[in-house]
Motif scaffolding. Structure first.
Motif, PDB file in Angstrom:
ATOM      1  N   GLU A 154     -17.919  -6.193 -12.359  1.00  0.00           N
ATOM      2  CA  GLU A 154     -19.328  -6.204 -13.140  1.00  0.00           C
ATOM      3  C   GLU A 154     -19.947  -4.893 -12.691  1.00  0.00           C
ATOM      4  O   GLU A 154     -20.715  -4.402 -13.933  1.00  0.00           O
ATOM      5  N   ALA A 155     -20.129  -4.326 -11.687  1.00  0.00           N
ATOM      6  CA  ALA A 155     -21.115  -3.246 -11.439  1.00  0.00           C
ATOM      7  C   ALA A 155     -20.399  -2.045 -11.979  1.00  0.00           C
ATOM      8  O   ALA A 155     -21.194  -1.372 -12.506  1.00  0.00           O
ATOM      9  N   HIS A 156     -18.972  -2.075 -12.091  1.00  0.00           N
ATOM     10  CA  HIS A 156     -18.533  -0.821 -12.679  1.00  0.00           C
ATOM     11  C   HIS A 156     -18.606  -0.901 -14.269  1.00  0.00           C
ATOM     12  O   HIS A 156     -18.618   0.256 -15.141  1.00  0.00           O
ATOM     13  N   HIS A 157     -18.975  -1.973 -14.748  1.00  0.00           N
ATOM     14  CA  HIS A 157     -19.429  -2.055 -16.305  1.00  0.00           C
ATOM     15  C   HIS A 157     -21.012  -2.018 -16.413  1.00  0.00           C
ATOM     16  O   HIS A 157     -21.308  -1.799 -17.520  1.00  0.00           O
ATOM     17  N   ARG A 158     -21.797  -2.342 -15.516  1.00  0.00           N
ATOM     18  CA  ARG A 158     -23.057  -2.300 -15.821  1.00  0.00           C
ATOM     19  C   ARG A 158     -23.700  -0.771 -15.388  1.00  0.00           C
ATOM     20  O   ARG A 158     -24.796  -0.463 -15.999  1.00  0.00           O
ATOM     21  N   VAL A 159     -23.104   0.125 -14.478  1.00  0.00           N
ATOM     22  CA  VAL A 159     -23.770   1.360 -14.368  1.00  0.00           C
ATOM     23  C   VAL A 159     -23.080   2.423 -15.305  1.00  0.00           C
ATOM     24  O   VAL A 159     -21.732   2.510 -15.617  1.00  0.00           O
ATOM     25  N   SER A 160     -23.847   3.476 -15.759  1.00  0.00           N
ATOM     26  CA  SER A 160     -23.432   4.571 -16.474  1.00  0.00           C
ATOM     27  C   SER A 160     -22.514   5.416 -15.572  1.00  0.00           C
ATOM     28  O   SER A 160     -22.844   5.801 -14.744  1.00  0.00           O
ATOM     29  N   PRO A 161     -21.068   5.549 -16.067  1.00  0.00           N
ATOM     30  CA  PRO A 161     -20.282   6.544 -15.393  1.00  0.00           C
ATOM     31  C   PRO A 161     -21.056   7.837 -15.062  1.00  0.00           C
ATOM     32  O   PRO A 161     -20.934   8.490 -13.935  1.00  0.00           O
ATOM     33  N   PRO A 162     -21.458   8.564 -16.008  1.00  0.00           N
ATOM     34  CA  PRO A 162     -22.118   9.895 -15.675  1.00  0.00           C
ATOM     35  C   PRO A 162     -23.434   9.895 -14.808  1.00  0.00           C
ATOM     36  O   PRO A 162     -23.389  10.675 -13.932  1.00  0.00           O
TER      37      PRO A 162
ATOM     38  N   ASP B  14      -9.497   1.265 -11.027  1.00  0.00           N
ATOM     39  CA  ASP B  14      -8.624   0.779  -9.924  1.00  0.00           C
ATOM     40  C   ASP B  14      -8.511  -0.630  -9.898  1.00  0.00           C
ATOM     41  O   ASP B  14      -9.303  -1.472  -9.734  1.00  0.00           O
ATOM     42  N   PRO B  15      -7.240  -1.250 -10.216  1.00  0.00           N
ATOM     43  CA  PRO B  15      -7.097  -2.869 -10.502  1.00  0.00           C
ATOM     44  C   PRO B  15      -7.473  -3.612  -9.249  1.00  0.00           C
ATOM     45  O   PRO B  15      -7.984  -4.602  -9.201  1.00  0.00           O
ATOM     46  N   GLN B  16      -7.221  -2.990  -7.990  1.00  0.00           N
ATOM     47  CA  GLN B  16      -7.476  -3.694  -6.741  1.00  0.00           C
ATOM     48  C   GLN B  16      -9.088  -3.778  -6.597  1.00  0.00           C
ATOM     49  O   GLN B  16      -9.412  -4.985  -6.246  1.00  0.00           O
ATOM     50  N   LEU B  17      -9.819  -2.923  -6.902  1.00  0.00           N
ATOM     51  CA  LEU B  17     -11.300  -2.913  -6.780  1.00  0.00           C
ATOM     52  C   LEU B  17     -11.763  -3.748  -7.915  1.00  0.00           C
ATOM     53  O   LEU B  17     -12.615  -4.558  -7.418  1.00  0.00           O
ATOM     54  N   ASN B  18     -11.332  -3.619  -9.020  1.00  0.00           N
ATOM     55  CA  ASN B  18     -11.739  -4.475 -10.117  1.00  0.00           C
ATOM     56  C   ASN B  18     -11.475  -5.900 -10.067  1.00  0.00           C
ATOM     57  O   ASN B  18     -11.728  -6.813 -11.088  1.00  0.00           O
ATOM     58  N   ALA B  19     -10.434  -6.366  -9.060  1.00  0.00           N
ATOM     59  CA  ALA B  19     -10.259  -7.597  -9.019  1.00  0.00           C
ATOM     60  C   ALA B  19     -11.270  -8.518  -8.347  1.00  0.00           C
ATOM     61  O   ALA B  19     -11.217  -9.664  -8.735  1.00  0.00           O
ATOM     62  N   ASN B  20     -12.096  -7.652  -7.682  1.00  0.00           N
ATOM     63  CA  ASN B  20     -13.214  -8.354  -7.119  1.00  0.00           C
ATOM     64  C   ASN B  20     -14.296  -8.536  -8.441  1.00  0.00           C
ATOM     65  O   ASN B  20     -14.760  -7.469  -8.656  1.00  0.00           O
TER      66      ASN B  20
ATOM     67  N   ILE C 157     -17.515  -6.461  -0.829  1.00  0.00           N
ATOM     68  CA  ILE C 157     -16.442  -5.489  -0.321  1.00  0.00           C
ATOM     69  C   ILE C 157     -15.640  -5.958   0.656  1.00  0.00           C
ATOM     70  O   ILE C 157     -16.077  -6.172   1.865  1.00  0.00           O
ATOM     71  N   THR C 158     -14.355  -6.216   0.570  1.00  0.00           N
ATOM     72  CA  THR C 158     -13.668  -6.640   1.650  1.00  0.00           C
ATOM     73  C   THR C 158     -12.754  -5.554   2.349  1.00  0.00           C
ATOM     74  O   THR C 158     -12.926  -4.345   1.710  1.00  0.00           O
ATOM     75  N   ALA C 159     -12.067  -5.633   3.475  1.00  0.00           N
ATOM     76  CA  ALA C 159     -11.661  -4.682   4.136  1.00  0.00           C
ATOM     77  C   ALA C 159     -10.290  -3.929   3.173  1.00  0.00           C
ATOM     78  O   ALA C 159     -10.123  -2.744   3.328  1.00  0.00           O
ATOM     79  N   ALA C 160      -9.687  -4.788   2.651  1.00  0.00           N
ATOM     80  CA  ALA C 160      -8.390  -4.491   1.824  1.00  0.00           C
ATOM     81  C   ALA C 160      -9.080  -3.589   0.562  1.00  0.00           C
ATOM     82  O   ALA C 160      -8.422  -2.484   0.038  1.00  0.00           O
ATOM     83  N   GLU C 161     -10.201  -3.961  -0.096  1.00  0.00           N
ATOM     84  CA  GLU C 161     -10.750  -3.164  -1.011  1.00  0.00           C
ATOM     85  C   GLU C 161     -11.185  -1.690  -0.645  1.00  0.00           C
ATOM     86  O   GLU C 161     -11.188  -0.625  -1.209  1.00  0.00           O
TER      87      GLU C 161
END
Length: 128
Positions: free
Chosen positions: A44-52, A33-39, A86-90
């Motif tokens: 960074e957290a999305h790239h640090r954790v294993s999706p599975p 999600d580009p809005q979430l990943n704009a943070n 994490i913001t209210a918009a996120e």
């Protein structure tokens, strides 16, 4: 909780296999999600954790929270989100992703409302 006359939310959602399928779709959505990943902290957290592994823990948590036999073994929502700012918009973007998953799997409105109430109960621990 379920009684002998009323199935639990876990049962109404179809149990672990159905929940895992929905979580798989949902996590795939939020990871890109580009809005979430704009943070940058979220990105960074999305790239640090294993999706599975992430999907496993979310599945475990949803199963537990909806009355299933699973026990959630991950960190608390407050602990796991404390540094993400994490913001209210996120949060709203996250909820939109959840709605898209509900729509894809035609989750009935009653069950959607119950899941949204569970998710909303975590907001204060996640949003700054």
């Amino acid at each position: 909780m379920a009684t002998h006359d009323s199935p639990s939310l876990y049962e109404r959602l179809g149990g672990v296999y159905s929940i895992a399928t929905m979580v798989d779709d949902f996590i795939d959505r939020i990871m890109v999600d580009p809005q979430l990943n704009a943070n940058p902290r979220v990105d960074e957290a999305h790239h640090r954790v294993s999706p599975p592994g992430f999907k496993y823990l979310v599945t475990e948590m949803v199963c537990w929270a909806t009355g299933g036999p699973q026990k959630y073994t991950g960190r608390s929502m407050k602990e796991s989100h404390k540094d993400l700012m994490i913001t209210a918009a996120e949060w709203e973007a996250f909820l939109d992703d959840l709605q898209q998953t509900f729509d894809k799997f035609a989750v009935p409105q009653t069950e959607q409302a119950e899941i949204k109430a569970i998710v909303d109960s975590t907001r204060a621990d996640i949003v700054v």
